[in-house]
Design an enzyme around this catalytic site. Structure first.
Site, PDB file in Angstrom:
ATOM      1  N   GLU A 135       0.800  -1.236   0.000  1.00 40.02           N
ATOM      2  CA  GLU A 135       0.000   0.000   0.000  1.00 40.02           C
ATOM      3  C   GLU A 135       0.829   1.282   0.000  1.00 40.02           C
ATOM      4  OE1 GLU A 135      -2.848  -0.363   3.193  1.00 40.02           O
ATOM      5  OE2 GLU A 135      -3.823  -2.083   2.266  1.00 40.02           O
TER       6      GLU A 135
ATOM      7  N   GLU B  93      -6.205 -10.650  -1.522  1.00 36.59           N
ATOM      8  CA  GLU B  93      -7.057 -10.451  -0.330  1.00 36.59           C
ATOM      9  C   GLU B  93      -8.517 -10.426  -0.761  1.00 36.59           C
ATOM     10  OE1 GLU B  93      -5.696  -7.135   2.057  1.00 36.59           O
ATOM     11  OE2 GLU B  93      -3.595  -7.608   1.675  1.00 36.59           O
TER      12      GLU B  93
HETATM   13  C1  XIL Z   1      -6.631  -6.310   8.005  1.00 36.82           C
HETATM   14  C2  XIL Z   1      -6.956  -7.501   8.903  1.00 36.82           C
HETATM   15  O1  XIL Z   1      -7.806  -8.376   8.186  1.00 36.82           O
HETATM   16  C3  XIL Z   1      -7.602  -7.050  10.171  1.00 36.82           C
HETATM   17  O2  XIL Z   1      -7.754  -8.139  11.072  1.00 36.82           O
HETATM   18  C4  XIL Z   1      -6.768  -5.956  10.830  1.00 36.82           C
HETATM   19  O3  XIL Z   1      -7.449  -5.458  11.955  1.00 36.82           O
HETATM   20  C5  XIL Z   1      -6.494  -4.819   9.871  1.00 36.82           C
HETATM   21  O4  XIL Z   1      -5.876  -5.340   8.694  1.00 36.82           O
HETATM   22  N1  XIL Z   1      -5.092  -4.539   3.482  1.00 36.82           N
HETATM   23  C6  XIL Z   1      -4.104  -5.370   3.953  1.00 36.82           C
HETATM   24  C7  XIL Z   1      -4.408  -6.280   5.085  1.00 36.82           C
HETATM   25  O5  XIL Z   1      -3.014  -5.444   3.368  1.00 36.82           O
HETATM   26  O6  XIL Z   1      -3.280  -6.520   5.881  1.00 36.82           O
HETATM   27  C8  XIL Z   1      -5.556  -5.750   5.931  1.00 36.82           C
HETATM   28  O7  XIL Z   1      -5.874  -6.746   6.902  1.00 36.82           O
HETATM   29  C9  XIL Z   1      -6.745  -5.425   5.064  1.00 36.82           C
HETATM   30  C10 XIL Z   1      -6.404  -4.359   4.043  1.00 36.82           C
END
Ligand code: XIL
Length: 376
Positions: free
Chosen positions: A161, A266
């Site tokens: 990110e 994701e």
């Molecule tokens: C999220 C997790 O799923 C949650 O449990 C945590 O509280 C916050 O992060 N982008 C990413 C992930 O790269 O690491 C994030 O995961 C969601 C958005």
């Protein structure tokens, strides 16, 4: 001991009974002996995010389902800096080492997530003032983790990110203190410390034109510096009924043309209203609870179940069309009850973004995903 194929059949027999999703009776005949990892084994890896309870196999239903369905895993939180490097120079390897052992025993590849990210940083890093101290953290963090897990994990999300929506670099602590070469430097350090590990850049919304152009520029800059980058992860936090299929296809082609693998890292499709402006996955943006944002507490209407299933089917048809460029498709969670989207961007909602319901039964979307391959 019950053998694997009987266990899989039992899973689907019980799933058929539990699954009240409309249409499943017609479609699950062909799918009932299939699993996600089995179905796509010649195409790409199928992954899931794993939380701590799942890594420690504390939930028997998850422990049975994960190795049957998935051949890749990403730790949802435990390898983020605040968890694995909570104090300066102190590393908590325990859980990640458990994940590596669990994965090895089940022939699952680990994508380690993530080395350099502005979010979920430990407090001591956020307090650092000088460029030298940030550089020291950055170098030691990457060297220590990348070398500890080299040959044990399959891949690293080296930088997560780093981009704004307009494709410019996000003003993170790393950009501010280390300058705009920090991404190249992160990959250079990771390459030295982890010569046997695939190295990826990961971000959300990089299927959108301006951010995609920014991501292409990031990859090209790394490549022009003579540094290795093996792939790019499109996070894939989208909304059912609003999946940007055309932009996704253009992005697979644009990133594939750079000679790197494309991953969907994701994947989840929210069915709930998004109170935020735009389709962000920025974890720092949240909104207050309001009952109108949480309409499906009692269950998901059939029309939305169908929409979710059809979106997933169309996505997997697209992935299969471009399977030569795609390395992995990872869902952000195992079942709906465990998804982060129940608590983000609004806490305490009931969301249905994944392929398995709260009882681990496959949903209509699961069967449609399997059919994207078996009926093609
Ligand atoms: C999220 C997790 O799923 C949650 O449990 C945590 O509280 C916050 O992060 N982008 C990413 C992930 O790269 O690491 C994030 O995961 C969601 C958005």
């Amino acid at each position: 001991m019950i053998n694997q194929s009987i266990r899989i059949s039992l899973l689907f027999v019980s799933a058929t009974i539990l699954c009240n999703c409309s249409g499943s009776k017609q479609v699950n005949k062909a799918a009932e002996k299939m699993t996600l990892r089995g179905t796509f084994k010649d195409d790409f890896l199928i992954g899931t995010a794993l939380n701590t309870r799942q890594i420690e196999q504390k939930d028997p239903k998850a422990a049975a389902l994960i190795p049957q369905q998935f051949d890749a895993a990403t730790p949802e939180n435990i390898m983020k800096a605040e968890e694995i490097h909570p104090q300066w120079g102190t590393y908590n390897f325990d859980l990640a080492d458990k994940l590596v052992a669990y994965a090895a025993a089940n022939n699952i590849r680990v994508n380690a997530h993530t080395l350099i990210w502005h979010s979920q940083l430990p407090a001591y890093v956020r307090r650092l003032q000088s460029a030298d101290s940030v550089r020291q953290f950055f170098t030691e963090h990457i060297n220590t983790l990348a070398s500890h897990y080299d040959g044990k994990v399959y891949s690293w999300d080296v930088v997560n990110e780093a981009l704004n929506e307009d494709g410019t670099l996000r003003k993170s602590i790393f950009l501010q203190k280390l300058g705009d070469n920090y991404i190249v430097e992160a990959f250079r350090l990771a390459q030295q410390a982890a010569p046997n590990t695939q190295l990826y850049y990961n971000d959300y919304n990089i299927e959108q034109p301006r951010k995609r152009a920014g991501a292409v520029a990031v990859v090209q800059k790394i490549q022009e510096a003579g540094v290795r980058i093996d792939g790019i992860g499109i996070q894939g936090h989208w909304r059912a009924g609003h999946v940007p299929f055309d932009e996704i296809e253009k992005s697979i082609e644009a990133f594939g043309a750079l000679g790197i693998k494309v991953m969907f890292t994701e994947l989840d499709l929210s069915v709930l209203p998004n109170p935020l402006n735009g389709n962000t996955a920025d974890v720092s943006q949240t909104a207050a609870y309001n009952a109108q944002y949480n309409p499906f507490v009692a269950g998901l209407p059939d029309s939305i179940q169908q929409q979710l299933a059809s979106d997933y089917e169309q996505l997997f048809k697209l992935f299969l069309k471009h399977k030569d460029k795609i390395g992995r498709v990872t869902f952000w969670g195992v079942n709906d009850g465990q998804s982060w989207l129940n608590d983000w961007p609004v806490r305490g909602r009931t969301n249905y973004p994944l392929l398995f319901d709260r009882q681990f039964a496959p949903k209509l979307a699961y069967y449609k995903v399997i059919e994207s391959k078996t009926k093609s």
